[in-house]
Design a protein around this motif. Sequence first.
Motif, PDB file in Angstrom:
ATOM      1  N   MET A 198       0.851  -1.174   0.000  1.00 27.75           N
ATOM      2  CA  MET A 198       0.000   0.000   0.000  1.00 27.75           C
ATOM      3  C   MET A 198       0.893   1.233   0.000  1.00 27.75           C
ATOM      4  SD  MET A 198      -3.338   0.885   2.314  1.00 27.75           S
ATOM      5  CE  MET A 198      -2.588   0.383   3.873  1.00 27.75           C
ATOM      6  N   VAL A 199       0.721   2.072  -1.000  1.00 28.43           N
ATOM      7  CA  VAL A 199       1.562   3.252  -1.173  1.00 28.43           C
ATOM      8  C   VAL A 199       0.666   4.430  -1.544  1.00 28.43           C
ATOM      9  CG1 VAL A 199       3.579   1.901  -1.885  1.00 28.43           C
ATOM     10  CG2 VAL A 199       1.963   2.710  -3.620  1.00 28.43           C
ATOM     11  N   GLN A 200       1.248   5.599  -1.640  1.00 30.46           N
ATOM     12  CA  GLN A 200       0.498   6.763  -2.111  1.00 30.46           C
ATOM     13  C   GLN A 200      -0.058   6.436  -3.498  1.00 30.46           C
ATOM     14  OE1 GLN A 200       2.880  10.322  -2.438  1.00 30.46           O
ATOM     15  NE2 GLN A 200       1.194  11.591  -1.710  1.00 30.46           N
ATOM     16  N   ASP A 201      -1.286   6.874  -3.761  1.00 34.21           N
ATOM     17  CA  ASP A 201      -1.972   6.454  -4.978  1.00 34.21           C
ATOM     18  C   ASP A 201      -1.187   6.771  -6.244  1.00 34.21           C
ATOM     19  OD1 ASP A 201      -4.179   5.176  -6.181  1.00 34.21           O
ATOM     20  OD2 ASP A 201      -5.055   7.103  -6.713  1.00 34.21           O
ATOM     21  N   GLU A 202      -0.592   7.934  -6.302  1.00 33.87           N
ATOM     22  CA  GLU A 202       0.166   8.287  -7.507  1.00 33.87           C
ATOM     23  C   GLU A 202       1.427   7.439  -7.640  1.00 33.87           C
ATOM     24  OE1 GLU A 202       2.675  12.180  -5.899  1.00 33.87           O
ATOM     25  OE2 GLU A 202       0.719  12.476  -6.828  1.00 33.87           O
ATOM     26  N   VAL A 203       1.981   7.006  -6.522  1.00 29.49           N
ATOM     27  CA  VAL A 203       3.141   6.103  -6.561  1.00 29.49           C
ATOM     28  C   VAL A 203       2.711   4.727  -7.062  1.00 29.49           C
ATOM     29  CG1 VAL A 203       4.925   4.969  -5.169  1.00 29.49           C
ATOM     30  CG2 VAL A 203       4.350   7.365  -4.755  1.00 29.49           C
ATOM     31  N   ALA A 204       1.534   4.291  -6.644  1.00 29.83           N
ATOM     32  CA  ALA A 204       0.991   3.027  -7.135  1.00 29.83           C
ATOM     33  C   ALA A 204       0.844   3.070  -8.651  1.00 29.83           C
ATOM     34  CB  ALA A 204      -0.356   2.738  -6.477  1.00 29.83           C
ATOM     35  N   ASP A 205       0.346   4.195  -9.162  1.00 33.60           N
ATOM     36  CA  ASP A 205       0.191   4.342 -10.610  1.00 33.60           C
ATOM     37  C   ASP A 205       1.543   4.246 -11.311  1.00 33.60           C
ATOM     38  OD1 ASP A 205      -2.561   4.630 -10.495  1.00 33.60           O
ATOM     39  OD2 ASP A 205      -2.477   6.819 -10.348  1.00 33.60           O
ATOM     40  N   ARG A 206       2.569   4.843 -10.719  1.00 33.15           N
ATOM     41  CA  ARG A 206       3.899   4.816 -11.348  1.00 33.15           C
ATOM     42  C   ARG A 206       4.502   3.412 -11.316  1.00 33.15           C
ATOM     43  NH1 ARG A 206       4.651  10.002  -8.885  1.00 33.15           N
ATOM     44  NH2 ARG A 206       5.917   9.172  -7.194  1.00 33.15           N
ATOM     45  N   LEU A 207       4.362   2.737 -10.191  1.00 30.13           N
ATOM     46  CA  LEU A 207       4.937   1.396 -10.077  1.00 30.13           C
ATOM     47  C   LEU A 207       4.307   0.429 -11.077  1.00 30.13           C
ATOM     48  CD1 LEU A 207       5.321   0.855  -6.228  1.00 30.13           C
ATOM     49  CD2 LEU A 207       7.156   0.696  -7.921  1.00 30.13           C
ATOM     50  N   ALA A 208       3.007   0.531 -11.274  1.00 31.48           N
ATOM     51  CA  ALA A 208       2.287  -0.428 -12.107  1.00 31.48           C
ATOM     52  C   ALA A 208       2.119   0.029 -13.551  1.00 31.48           C
ATOM     53  CB  ALA A 208       0.912  -0.702 -11.492  1.00 31.48           C
ATOM     54  N   ALA A 209       2.670   1.190 -13.908  1.00 35.07           N
ATOM     55  CA  ALA A 209       2.443   1.758 -15.234  1.00 35.07           C
ATOM     56  C   ALA A 209       3.086   0.924 -16.339  1.00 35.07           C
ATOM     57  CB  ALA A 209       2.983   3.178 -15.290  1.00 35.07           C
ATOM     58  N   PRO A 210       2.385   0.723 -17.471  1.00 32.35           N
ATOM     59  CA  PRO A 210       2.963   0.031 -18.623  1.00 32.35           C
ATOM     60  C   PRO A 210       3.713   1.007 -19.515  1.00 32.35           C
ATOM     61  CG  PRO A 210       0.665   0.496 -19.054  1.00 32.35           C
ATOM     62  CD  PRO A 210       0.952   1.005 -17.660  1.00 32.35           C
TER      63      PRO A 210
ATOM     64  N   TRP B 242      -5.278   7.103  10.533  1.00 26.80           N
ATOM     65  CA  TRP B 242      -5.047   8.159  11.516  1.00 26.80           C
ATOM     66  C   TRP B 242      -3.558   8.439  11.589  1.00 26.80           C
ATOM     67  CZ3 TRP B 242      -2.510   7.940  16.448  1.00 26.80           C
ATOM     68  CH2 TRP B 242      -2.558   9.175  17.141  1.00 26.80           C
ATOM     69  N   PRO B 243      -3.142   9.675  11.337  1.00 20.97           N
ATOM     70  CA  PRO B 243      -3.959  10.769  10.813  1.00 20.97           C
ATOM     71  C   PRO B 243      -4.326  10.522   9.347  1.00 20.97           C
ATOM     72  CG  PRO B 243      -1.655  11.409  10.852  1.00 20.97           C
ATOM     73  CD  PRO B 243      -1.726  10.062  11.518  1.00 20.97           C
ATOM     74  N   ALA B 244      -5.406  11.128   8.896  1.00 18.98           N
ATOM     75  CA  ALA B 244      -5.840  10.941   7.514  1.00 18.98           C
ATOM     76  C   ALA B 244      -4.878  11.651   6.573  1.00 18.98           C
ATOM     77  CB  ALA B 244      -7.247  11.490   7.330  1.00 18.98           C
ATOM     78  N   PRO B 245      -4.324  10.924   5.581  1.00 18.17           N
ATOM     79  CA  PRO B 245      -3.452  11.580   4.603  1.00 18.17           C
ATOM     80  C   PRO B 245      -4.267  12.490   3.694  1.00 18.17           C
ATOM     81  CG  PRO B 245      -3.868   9.315   3.962  1.00 18.17           C
ATOM     82  CD  PRO B 245      -4.509   9.494   5.302  1.00 18.17           C
ATOM     83  N   LYS B 246      -3.581  13.282   2.902  1.00 24.21           N
ATOM     84  CA  LYS B 246      -4.264  14.222   2.016  1.00 24.21           C
ATOM     85  C   LYS B 246      -4.549  13.630   0.641  1.00 24.21           C
ATOM     86  CE  LYS B 246      -2.380  18.308   4.311  1.00 24.21           C
ATOM     87  NZ  LYS B 246      -1.577  19.551   4.153  1.00 24.21           N
ATOM     88  N   ILE B 247      -4.164  12.381   0.441  1.00 24.87           N
ATOM     89  CA  ILE B 247      -4.383  11.721  -0.843  1.00 24.87           C
ATOM     90  C   ILE B 247      -4.715  10.255  -0.590  1.00 24.87           C
ATOM     91  CG2 ILE B 247      -1.940  11.136  -1.139  1.00 24.87           C
ATOM     92  CD1 ILE B 247      -2.313  11.629  -4.151  1.00 24.87           C
ATOM     93  N   SER B 248      -5.467   9.659  -1.483  1.00 25.48           N
ATOM     94  CA  SER B 248      -5.814   8.240  -1.347  1.00 25.48           C
ATOM     95  C   SER B 248      -4.568   7.373  -1.480  1.00 25.48           C
ATOM     96  CB  SER B 248      -6.826   7.839  -2.419  1.00 25.48           C
ATOM     97  OG  SER B 248      -8.035   8.546  -2.262  1.00 25.48           O
ATOM     98  N   SER B 249      -4.674   6.140  -1.030  1.00 18.78           N
ATOM     99  CA  SER B 249      -3.597   5.168  -1.167  1.00 18.78           C
ATOM    100  C   SER B 249      -3.949   4.171  -2.262  1.00 18.78           C
ATOM    101  CB  SER B 249      -3.380   4.422   0.155  1.00 18.78           C
ATOM    102  OG  SER B 249      -3.011   5.312   1.172  1.00 18.78           O
ATOM    103  N   GLY B 250      -2.937   3.572  -2.845  1.00 14.94           N
ATOM    104  CA  GLY B 250      -3.156   2.558  -3.863  1.00 14.94           C
ATOM    105  C   GLY B 250      -2.480   1.257  -3.465  1.00 14.94           C
ATOM    106  N   LEU B 251      -3.088   0.154  -3.869  1.00 20.25           N
ATOM    107  CA  LEU B 251      -2.503  -1.164  -3.641  1.00 20.25           C
ATOM    108  C   LEU B 251      -1.842  -1.647  -4.923  1.00 20.25           C
ATOM    109  CD1 LEU B 251      -5.371  -2.951  -1.675  1.00 20.25           C
ATOM    110  CD2 LEU B 251      -3.210  -2.119  -0.745  1.00 20.25           C
ATOM    111  N   VAL B 252      -0.620  -2.130  -4.798  1.00 18.95           N
ATOM    112  CA  VAL B 252       0.099  -2.683  -5.938  1.00 18.95           C
ATOM    113  C   VAL B 252       0.445  -4.133  -5.636  1.00 18.95           C
ATOM    114  CG1 VAL B 252       2.162  -2.548  -7.386  1.00 18.95           C
ATOM    115  CG2 VAL B 252       1.071  -0.453  -6.570  1.00 18.95           C
TER     116      VAL B 252
END
Length: 297
Positions: A163-175, A206-216
């Motif tokens: 589980m990482v920051q959502d934009e990091v998840a997008d980068r890790l899994a990007a084709p 807790w605390p709530a981050p300012k961005i969603s998280s992504g699962l990779v």
Amino acid sequence: MNLPPEPKPSDHTADRALLGAADIRRLAAELDVRPTKTLGQNFVIDGNTIRRIVAAAKIDPAETVLEVGPGLGSLTLGLLDAARHVVAIEIDPKLAARLPETIGEFRPEKAGAFTVVTADALKVTELPRQPTALVANLPYNVAVPVVLHLLEHFPTLEHGLVMVQDEVADRLAAPPGSKTYGVPSVKAAWYAGLRKAGVIGMNVFWPAPKISSGLVEFIRREPPQTTASRQEVFAVIDAAFAQRRKTVRAALAGWAGSGAEAERILLAAGVDPSARGEVLDVGAFSRIAQAKTGLLA
């Protein structure tokens, strides 16, 4: 894209107590812990989210699971319900010291199935047990280096879910060819096939981050067949993405010694010199590194 549904009551993890918001705040107060941005600490306070993450990780009951940054133990308890053994790496000595006590309170029968290592995950190269799976809520600020470091030093890791920051998840899994494809995408692909497996909202932390998280999710695979070393391939990747808008001929000129030499290497590797790095897969970068060593031999 969502997480798997909450397990049914018959599931072996569904009826086990997990840490809720009150438990997390009680433990934090007891330890005088205030989550810090420096360590990237965001504690999961929702048991249903933990259950869904564990289900998505597809853990075999015989596995040893590696967890990085267990914090107060939210995910740890869920992993202990699913795996034979959990090895956790925790950089904060205060949190690491409290984890066995938390497990003794919530999972006394699993006390012998847990090992905590107090260390920086970026510096760990040996563990008391060889893990076969990595499941972790990774600190946002070091997520990519941690994933790459662990895949490099622990070849027994066959699969995982991070589980990482959502934009990091997008980068890790990007084709290749996508807007988010870059250095993390290619280097991770050297070790494994990756895909984005879900998105987690902010209000379960807790605390709530300012961005969603992504699962990779990742599944280990053999690296591309090449006579070049991993370090040589990664040097090509770094050079190619240092100047994203340039052609690979221009971007690799410094790495190769000149634009003409870069073109000669690229042609020998079967790569169009006018292409850009963001359209090349890890196999192409491996051929480029191999072509350079071959031409210099």
